[in-house]
Design a protein around this motif. Structure first.
Motif, PDB file in Angstrom:
ATOM      1  N   LYS A  38      44.064  26.361  46.992  1.00 38.47           N
ATOM      2  CA  LYS A  38      43.136  26.826  48.284  1.00 38.47           C
ATOM      3  C   LYS A  38      42.920  28.304  47.615  1.00 38.47           C
ATOM      4  O   LYS A  38      43.313  29.112  47.000  1.00 38.47           O
ATOM      5  CB  LYS A  38      44.093  27.036  49.310  1.00 38.47           C
ATOM      6  N   PRO A  39      41.827  28.998  48.290  1.00 40.48           N
ATOM      7  CA  PRO A  39      41.425  30.340  48.036  1.00 40.48           C
ATOM      8  C   PRO A  39      42.727  31.493  48.165  1.00 40.48           C
ATOM      9  O   PRO A  39      43.302  31.113  49.077  1.00 40.48           O
ATOM     10  CB  PRO A  39      40.205  30.512  49.163  1.00 40.48           C
ATOM     11  N   ASN A  40      42.441  32.295  47.368  1.00 40.28           N
ATOM     12  CA  ASN A  40      43.687  33.361  47.224  1.00 40.28           C
ATOM     13  C   ASN A  40      44.925  32.997  47.073  1.00 40.28           C
ATOM     14  O   ASN A  40      45.805  33.732  47.821  1.00 40.28           O
ATOM     15  CB  ASN A  40      43.210  34.336  48.303  1.00 40.28           C
ATOM     16  N   GLN A  41      45.152  31.708  46.840  1.00 44.27           N
ATOM     17  CA  GLN A  41      46.455  31.366  46.899  1.00 44.27           C
ATOM     18  C   GLN A  41      47.475  32.299  45.802  1.00 44.27           C
ATOM     19  O   GLN A  41      47.012  32.712  44.906  1.00 44.27           O
ATOM     20  CB  GLN A  41      46.630  30.107  46.283  1.00 44.27           C
ATOM     21  N   TYR A  42      48.587  32.623  46.524  1.00 43.32           N
ATOM     22  CA  TYR A  42      49.547  33.535  45.919  1.00 43.32           C
ATOM     23  C   TYR A  42      48.964  34.795  45.655  1.00 43.32           C
ATOM     24  O   TYR A  42      49.418  35.972  44.755  1.00 43.32           O
ATOM     25  CB  TYR A  42      49.883  32.987  44.326  1.00 43.32           C
ATOM     26  N   ASN A  43      47.610  35.158  46.425  1.00 47.32           N
ATOM     27  CA  ASN A  43      47.083  36.434  46.451  1.00 47.32           C
ATOM     28  C   ASN A  43      46.551  36.683  45.076  1.00 47.32           C
ATOM     29  O   ASN A  43      46.187  37.944  44.807  1.00 47.32           O
ATOM     30  CB  ASN A  43      48.312  37.574  46.725  1.00 47.32           C
ATOM     31  N   MET A  44      46.248  35.657  44.346  1.00 44.35           N
ATOM     32  CA  MET A  44      45.901  35.794  42.894  1.00 44.35           C
ATOM     33  C   MET A  44      44.482  36.421  42.866  1.00 44.35           C
ATOM     34  O   MET A  44      43.885  37.257  42.116  1.00 44.35           O
ATOM     35  CB  MET A  44      45.874  34.694  42.230  1.00 44.35           C
ATOM     36  N   ASN A  45      43.640  36.109  43.820  1.00 46.61           N
ATOM     37  CA  ASN A  45      42.187  36.523  43.874  1.00 46.61           C
ATOM     38  C   ASN A  45      41.779  38.149  44.083  1.00 46.61           C
ATOM     39  O   ASN A  45      41.091  38.895  43.607  1.00 46.61           O
ATOM     40  CB  ASN A  45      41.228  35.699  44.603  1.00 46.61           C
ATOM     41  N   VAL A  46      42.615  38.202  45.172  1.00 43.59           N
ATOM     42  CA  VAL A  46      42.735  39.738  45.661  1.00 43.59           C
ATOM     43  C   VAL A  46      42.994  40.594  44.594  1.00 43.59           C
ATOM     44  O   VAL A  46      42.667  41.586  44.224  1.00 43.59           O
ATOM     45  CB  VAL A  46      43.620  40.095  46.911  1.00 43.59           C
ATOM     46  N   LEU A  47      43.959  40.312  43.826  1.00 40.79           N
ATOM     47  CA  LEU A  47      44.931  40.923  42.886  1.00 40.79           C
ATOM     48  C   LEU A  47      44.112  41.145  41.700  1.00 40.79           C
ATOM     49  O   LEU A  47      43.763  42.234  41.200  1.00 40.79           O
ATOM     50  CB  LEU A  47      46.258  40.366  42.376  1.00 40.79           C
ATOM     51  N   THR A  48      43.183  40.068  41.421  1.00 41.35           N
ATOM     52  CA  THR A  48      42.422  39.922  40.137  1.00 41.35           C
ATOM     53  C   THR A  48      41.148  40.894  40.476  1.00 41.35           C
ATOM     54  O   THR A  48      40.897  41.934  39.618  1.00 41.35           O
ATOM     55  CB  THR A  48      41.697  38.769  40.055  1.00 41.35           C
ATOM     56  N   LYS A  49      40.760  40.894  41.522  1.00 37.91           N
ATOM     57  CA  LYS A  49      39.498  41.917  42.071  1.00 37.91           C
ATOM     58  C   LYS A  49      40.044  43.356  41.824  1.00 37.91           C
ATOM     59  O   LYS A  49      39.274  44.244  41.578  1.00 37.91           O
ATOM     60  CB  LYS A  49      39.012  41.793  43.564  1.00 37.91           C
ATOM     61  N   SER A  50      41.301  43.625  42.443  1.00 41.30           N
ATOM     62  CA  SER A  50      42.155  44.992  42.476  1.00 41.30           C
ATOM     63  C   SER A  50      42.164  45.395  41.152  1.00 41.30           C
ATOM     64  O   SER A  50      41.869  46.543  40.739  1.00 41.30           O
ATOM     65  CB  SER A  50      43.250  44.852  43.250  1.00 41.30           C
ATOM     66  N   MET A  51      42.703  44.565  40.161  1.00 40.09           N
ATOM     67  CA  MET A  51      42.934  45.023  38.865  1.00 40.09           C
ATOM     68  C   MET A  51      41.793  45.416  38.193  1.00 40.09           C
ATOM     69  O   MET A  51      41.679  46.343  37.417  1.00 40.09           O
ATOM     70  CB  MET A  51      43.712  43.820  38.223  1.00 40.09           C
ATOM     71  N   LEU A  52      40.469  44.492  38.159  1.00 35.31           N
ATOM     72  CA  LEU A  52      39.212  44.946  37.578  1.00 35.31           C
ATOM     73  C   LEU A  52      38.613  46.255  37.992  1.00 35.31           C
ATOM     74  O   LEU A  52      38.305  46.977  37.377  1.00 35.31           O
ATOM     75  CB  LEU A  52      38.207  43.590  37.989  1.00 35.31           C
ATOM     76  N   GLU A  53      38.894  46.535  39.413  1.00 32.80           N
ATOM     77  CA  GLU A  53      38.287  47.699  39.933  1.00 32.80           C
ATOM     78  C   GLU A  53      39.262  48.863  39.376  1.00 32.80           C
ATOM     79  O   GLU A  53      38.672  49.916  39.167  1.00 32.80           O
ATOM     80  CB  GLU A  53      38.551  47.623  41.420  1.00 32.80           C
ATOM     81  N   LYS A  54      40.335  48.657  39.261  1.00 34.47           N
ATOM     82  CA  LYS A  54      41.224  49.540  38.573  1.00 34.47           C
ATOM     83  C   LYS A  54      40.644  50.154  37.198  1.00 34.47           C
ATOM     84  O   LYS A  54      40.708  51.295  36.764  1.00 34.47           O
ATOM     85  CB  LYS A  54      42.646  49.494  38.446  1.00 34.47           C
ATOM     86  N   TYR A  55      40.206  49.129  36.558  1.00 39.08           N
ATOM     87  CA  TYR A  55      39.766  49.575  35.117  1.00 39.08           C
ATOM     88  C   TYR A  55      38.215  49.718  34.978  1.00 39.08           C
ATOM     89  O   TYR A  55      37.591  50.097  34.097  1.00 39.08           O
ATOM     90  CB  TYR A  55      39.834  48.351  34.238  1.00 39.08           C
ATOM     91  N   GLY A  56      37.626  49.910  36.241  1.00 39.68           N
ATOM     92  CA  GLY A  56      36.333  50.699  36.227  1.00 39.68           C
ATOM     93  C   GLY A  56      35.004  49.806  36.730  1.00 39.68           C
ATOM     94  O   GLY A  56      33.964  50.173  36.785  1.00 39.68           O
ATOM     95  N   PHE A  57      35.343  48.492  36.915  1.00 39.29           N
ATOM     96  CA  PHE A  57      34.319  47.565  37.163  1.00 39.29           C
ATOM     97  C   PHE A  57      34.012  47.521  38.561  1.00 39.29           C
ATOM     98  O   PHE A  57      34.796  47.933  39.540  1.00 39.29           O
ATOM     99  CB  PHE A  57      34.632  45.798  36.592  1.00 39.29           C
ATOM    100  N   VAL A  58      32.778  47.232  39.048  1.00 36.41           N
ATOM    101  CA  VAL A  58      32.287  47.135  40.223  1.00 36.41           C
ATOM    102  C   VAL A  58      32.396  45.465  40.629  1.00 36.41           C
ATOM    103  O   VAL A  58      31.764  44.791  39.902  1.00 36.41           O
ATOM    104  CB  VAL A  58      30.822  47.228  40.479  1.00 36.41           C
ATOM    105  N   VAL A  59      33.434  45.281  41.426  1.00 36.61           N
ATOM    106  CA  VAL A  59      33.835  43.896  41.869  1.00 36.61           C
ATOM    107  C   VAL A  59      33.241  43.363  42.986  1.00 36.61           C
ATOM    108  O   VAL A  59      33.461  43.883  44.141  1.00 36.61           O
ATOM    109  CB  VAL A  59      35.169  43.599  41.511  1.00 36.61           C
ATOM    110  N   PHE A  60      32.811  42.035  43.114  1.00 36.93           N
ATOM    111  CA  PHE A  60      32.678  41.361  44.408  1.00 36.93           C
ATOM    112  C   PHE A  60      32.955  39.801  44.332  1.00 36.93           C
ATOM    113  O   PHE A  60      33.384  39.212  43.184  1.00 36.93           O
ATOM    114  CB  PHE A  60      31.041  41.108  44.586  1.00 36.93           C
ATOM    115  N   TYR A  61      33.200  39.434  45.380  1.00 38.00           N
ATOM    116  CA  TYR A  61      33.586  37.774  45.442  1.00 38.00           C
ATOM    117  C   TYR A  61      32.348  37.060  45.406  1.00 38.00           C
ATOM    118  O   TYR A  61      31.299  37.662  46.029  1.00 38.00           O
ATOM    119  CB  TYR A  61      34.527  37.524  46.825  1.00 38.00           C
ATOM    120  N   ASP A  62      32.484  35.890  45.031  1.00 42.25           N
ATOM    121  CA  ASP A  62      31.350  35.025  44.966  1.00 42.25           C
ATOM    122  C   ASP A  62      30.967  34.411  46.262  1.00 42.25           C
ATOM    123  O   ASP A  62      29.722  33.959  46.389  1.00 42.25           O
ATOM    124  CB  ASP A  62      31.531  33.907  43.929  1.00 42.25           C
TER     125      ASP A  62
END
Length: 250
Positions: A38-62
């Motif tokens: 299911k979407p964002n199961q185990y909070n993985m999608n939110v954590l991935t977005k946050s991680m990529l933003e930490k490293y300088g990317f501009v991130v959006f959900y699809d």
């Protein structure tokens, strides 16, 4: 001689990876990864977005409304994926960044964890995998493909006028709204946020990133982060990304 040649090839390959990723400013994270149910199961999608933003990317959900400069052309952005290679006894995941043709431009080392709790194990494995981004040293070089958003209008006297179109705001940003002040009280691994009642409204838990917390608000789970002085709570509702702006006093 052979060892020196092998080292040279490795370094050349690493530089090529870094240069190709540095051509891109935007990354798209899916609402649901293929290995989860299911979407964002185990909070993985939110954590991935946050991680990529930490490293300088501009991130959006699809599945959110993208600004015109991002949505007009598929090949001006990278697409993030998290792949699970784990078994019964160990969680193993890898983060991949792909171009619009599906080519993997960067892949992390395999993050691993042996915790029995799935939520904790996947989150810790993702954190382990994210260490590869430290070595990548991403920095957008400004040379990526950009699409100019404009319209051409012909006037009565035959001259042409070029008018810029303002990009649309993302759904996440549009849904952000100010709330009453919440007060942070320390707990063993983070804070509980209380209102004036006083009643506990949220609980937030420390992460390895400064001013970024795993957050729980009733049945909602997501990320709380500080964005230019504003506290933003990001989470999913029925597979759609949502956002709230919170007033918090620590």
């Amino acid at each position: 001689m052979k060892k020196a040649l092998a080292l040279l090839l490795f370094l050349t390959g690493s530089i090529a990876f870094a240069q190709s990723v540095n051509d891109y400013k935007y990354v798209i994270v899916p609402a649901q990864f293929a290995f989860l149910k299911k979407p964002n199961q185990y909070n993985m999608n939110v954590l991935t977005k946050s991680m990529l933003e930490k490293y300088g990317f501009v991130v959006f959900y699809d599945n959110e409304n993208l600004p015109a400069e991002v949505s007009d052309y598929n090949c001006n952005k990278l697409y993030a994926d998290v792949v699970s290679n784990g078994g019964f006894l160990k969680t193993k995941i890898q983060v991949q960044l792909k171009d619009c043709k599906g080519n993997v431009l960067f892949a992390t080392d395999e993050g691993q964890n042996k915790e029995k709790d799935y939520q904790l194990s996947y989150n810790m494995a993702l954190r382990d995998a994210s260490k590869s981004f430290d070595e990548l040293q991403y920095k957008y070089n400004g040379s990526g493909i950009s699409v100019e958003r404009s319209t051409i209008k012909t006037t009565n006297d035959g001259t042409t006028v070029k008018k810029e179109v303002v990009p649309a705001r993302s759904e996440v940003a549009a849904n952000a709204s100010a709330k009453e002040t919440l007060f942070a009280q320390p707990i063993s691994n983070g804070y509980q946020l209380i209102d004036n009642t006083p009643k506990t409204v949220m609980k937030i838990y420390n992460t390895s990133t400064k001013d970024t917390y795993i957050a729980e608000k009733g049945e909602l789970r997501g990320m709380l982060k500080n964005d230019n002085g504003n506290w933003i709570f990001e989470y999913y509702v029925d597979g759609k990304p949502m956002s709230e702006m919170l007033n918090i006093k620590f």
